[in-house]
Design an enzyme around this catalytic site. Structure first.
Site, PDB file in Angstrom:
ATOM      1  N   GLU A 202       8.320  -5.682  -8.913  1.00  0.00           N
ATOM      2  CA  GLU A 202       6.901  -5.080  -9.542  1.00  0.00           C
ATOM      3  C   GLU A 202       7.275  -4.065 -10.525  1.00  0.00           C
ATOM      4  OE1 GLU A 202       3.979  -6.308  -5.575  1.00  0.00           O
ATOM      5  OE2 GLU A 202       5.153  -4.503  -5.537  1.00  0.00           O
TER       6      GLU A 202
ATOM      7  N   LYS B 179       6.723   2.970 -11.417  1.00  0.00           N
ATOM      8  CA  LYS B 179       7.968   2.602 -10.590  1.00  0.00           C
ATOM      9  C   LYS B 179       8.428   1.170 -10.466  1.00  0.00           C
ATOM     10  CE  LYS B 179       6.943   2.374  -5.926  1.00  0.00           C
ATOM     11  NZ  LYS B 179       6.776   2.536  -4.523  1.00  0.00           N
TER      12      LYS B 179
ATOM     13  N   ASP C  38       0.874  -6.496   2.155  1.00  0.00           N
ATOM     14  CA  ASP C  38       1.098  -5.982   1.008  1.00  0.00           C
ATOM     15  C   ASP C  38       1.552  -6.838   0.021  1.00  0.00           C
ATOM     16  OD1 ASP C  38       3.489  -6.207   1.746  1.00  0.00           O
ATOM     17  OD2 ASP C  38       4.296  -4.055   1.671  1.00  0.00           O
TER      18      ASP C  38
END
Lengths: 357, 357
Positions: free
Chosen positions: B66, B79, B237
């Site tokens: 990601e 990030k 998540d």
């Protein structure tokens, strides 16, 4: 103490700007441009395999910062790239970039590389690779309008990949043209510095436009474009920034990398959203027509796509096996026990206290 | 020769894993968790300023990679993070990460940092900061279910930020629990290792779930959750990965970071898309109610959001001024003349030929 040195899983090869220059010099500019063009074409042939998404852009008044991710299912790559036209005023690059290649199986980065130089190289290699498929036969002269940081790379890629022998330079800044003419000395090209854009396009079978203003501009007007040319339009590459008069677009057959992105960023943002365009990968695979007549104007509305960066990163990684221009950096945590990230820090602290590191 | 050394614009401070460990040790774990919680809360208070977008995810059978970008208009951060549950089998981390902070004005990176450790720290700091606003008064016991890489950081953040004095550990792997109990020695906490999840939640005012299986699981069942507790749900998540039984969700008041992302990735992917949730930033600013009664179950359905990484990177960059745990790396091209990228390479080649570098 050896357990406190970064473990093998923690190290990622890093190609700095200095390393990339050494790699480029070691391989040779024209050879590297040719090999990059091949690597990029190879991945265009595998187009349907790739995860494709328009880049993720953060726009501000001064410019844009973009992330360009893609994956072929085995490797994942992304590039960070900015575009800030006013940067040259403070001695900075308009475009800087870096990128990462990673292993899809583990998610671990395999390579971190500078991509300011590499983007210049892959952009030129892509332009020339696409032109090879679209330009009129035996083209030997290119007009190069916009003599900024891309100009030499574009010119040498068209020499190496497409066989052009003569380049006609024009820029509104004569110093820029002089810089390109000076840099291209010794490459066996006929280099002509022109006073006007009209002069530069005279007799050119290929017209490359690559200027940097972030605005709608008309670098090429309709009457400057004769029948049969191939236009390589590089500089129209973000919303609100185009270089060609709309009338040229409607006279041309338009070829693009990824329509979803080009309609937002390319010259065709001036056209209706359903204006017909052809995808470059389809031409390369012979599934769509490229040039079909001598009088046709072909236009590559290039904005740059993530697969091109992916191809370039894969190419660089492969080169590093025999040309070790990189250093390893300690980017990833690699505790002895992967569930014990906290313990890794605690053991480090013990050693620090004991003065062992 | 000095002009061939990387210029000032080419260097980017790089915080390696080793540097991050030294920074953490120098500041102290509990202090750094508190300061990170403050930095994250500060940016939640500025929530409306941020460019927010769900993360850009590339999913594969083995995991996910990601990119999480955001910007407050002055700085831009992103990030890179992976999630690969099977990585521990090959001695790798399930989650590794690195990130970049950049200047919106120029697009130039200001900091490159490891973020495997920093993500563990910011995740724990976020959990504790949110719990501070939602937990029952005078909570002093936390159940910590899932004793992997996050467990110690979570526990110490709740000690430092929320004042808990006792932690009740449970994991299906007893070795994991033993590791956490060992690592938490000397921190002044009462640490209880439990044989079952039921035992771990007994008497706990706060329940933290943080397991790593990539599947729908029921770590907590409905009958285990009494009135008045605060649930800090970390492990649900990504799509297809949840930890709580659906009935717990319908009994709870649910708080989330960014609904657009949490509905895809969090526990609430089990609920209808219009199930009411409250955004954490609204609670922090007093615009929405947090805990309103002693019997209410509050649930923080945490998936991690880009602003938290941004806050952590900004915090680290600030620390480097007085704690210089970084090295400069030559990531950006910095030619004498910014339009003369090609000439930079040519001059390098001349020097190499002359044996001057």
């Amino acid at each position: 103490m050896s357990s406190l040195l970064p473990g093998p899983n923690s190290l990622v090869p890093f190609v700095s700007v200095d390393d990339m220059m050494r790699l480029l010099i070691d391989i040779g500019t024209e050879r590297m441009l040719c090999e990059l063009a091949d690597a990029i074409e190879e991945d265009f042939r595998r187009w349907e395999l790739f995860d494709k998404t328009p880049r993720v852009a953060a726009h501000s008044e001064k410019g844009v910062i973009e992330l360009m991710p893609t994956s072929d299912g085995e490797a994942y790559g992304f590039k960070y790239v900015n575009g800030h036209p006013q940067n040259t005023r403070s001695g900075r690059q308009t475009v800087t970039a870096f990128g990462v290649l990673a292993d899809v199986e583990t998610g671990y980065p395999l390579l971190l590389s500078e991509m300011t130089l590499l983007t210049a190289l892959r952009t030129a290699a892509t332009s020339a690779m696409v032109a090879k498929h679209l330009m009129p036969k035996n083209a030997h002269t290119m007009a190069m309008i916009g003599n900024g940081a891309q100009a030499e790379f574009q010119t040498l890629a068209f020499k190496a990949v497409c066989g052009i022998q003569r380049v006609q330079l024009f820029d509104i800044d004569r110093h820029a043209t002089a810089k390109v003419a000076r840099n291209l000395e010794g490459y066996g090209l006929e280099v002509i510095s022109c006073q006007t854009a009209e002069e530069a396009v005279q007799g050119a079978e290929i017209i490359t436009t690559c200027t940097a203003d972030k605005q709608y501009a008309t670098i090429l007007s309709d009457n400057m474009v004769g029948a049969g040319v191939h236009i390589n339009a590089i500089g129209g590459d973000c919303p609100g920034k185009t270089e060609l008069h709309r009338d040229i677009l409607t006279r041309s057959d338009i070829f693009v990398e990824y329509p979803e992105q080009t309609r937002i960023e390319g010259e065709i943002q001036q056209l209706d959203a359903d204006h017909p365009v052809t995808e470059v990968w389809q031409v390369i695979l012979g599934r769509a027509a490229g040039r079909t007549s001598d009088s046709q104007i072909t236009l590559f509305d290039s904005v740059g796509f993530a697969t091109e960066d992916f191809s370039a990163l894969r190419y660089v990684r492969k080169q590093l096996k025999t040309r070790p221009f990189f250093t390893n950096i300690d980017l990833l945590a690699d505790p002895d026990d992967p569930r014990d990230l906290f313990g890794m820090v605690a053991r480090k602290e013990q050693k620090l206290v004991q003065g062992l590191v």
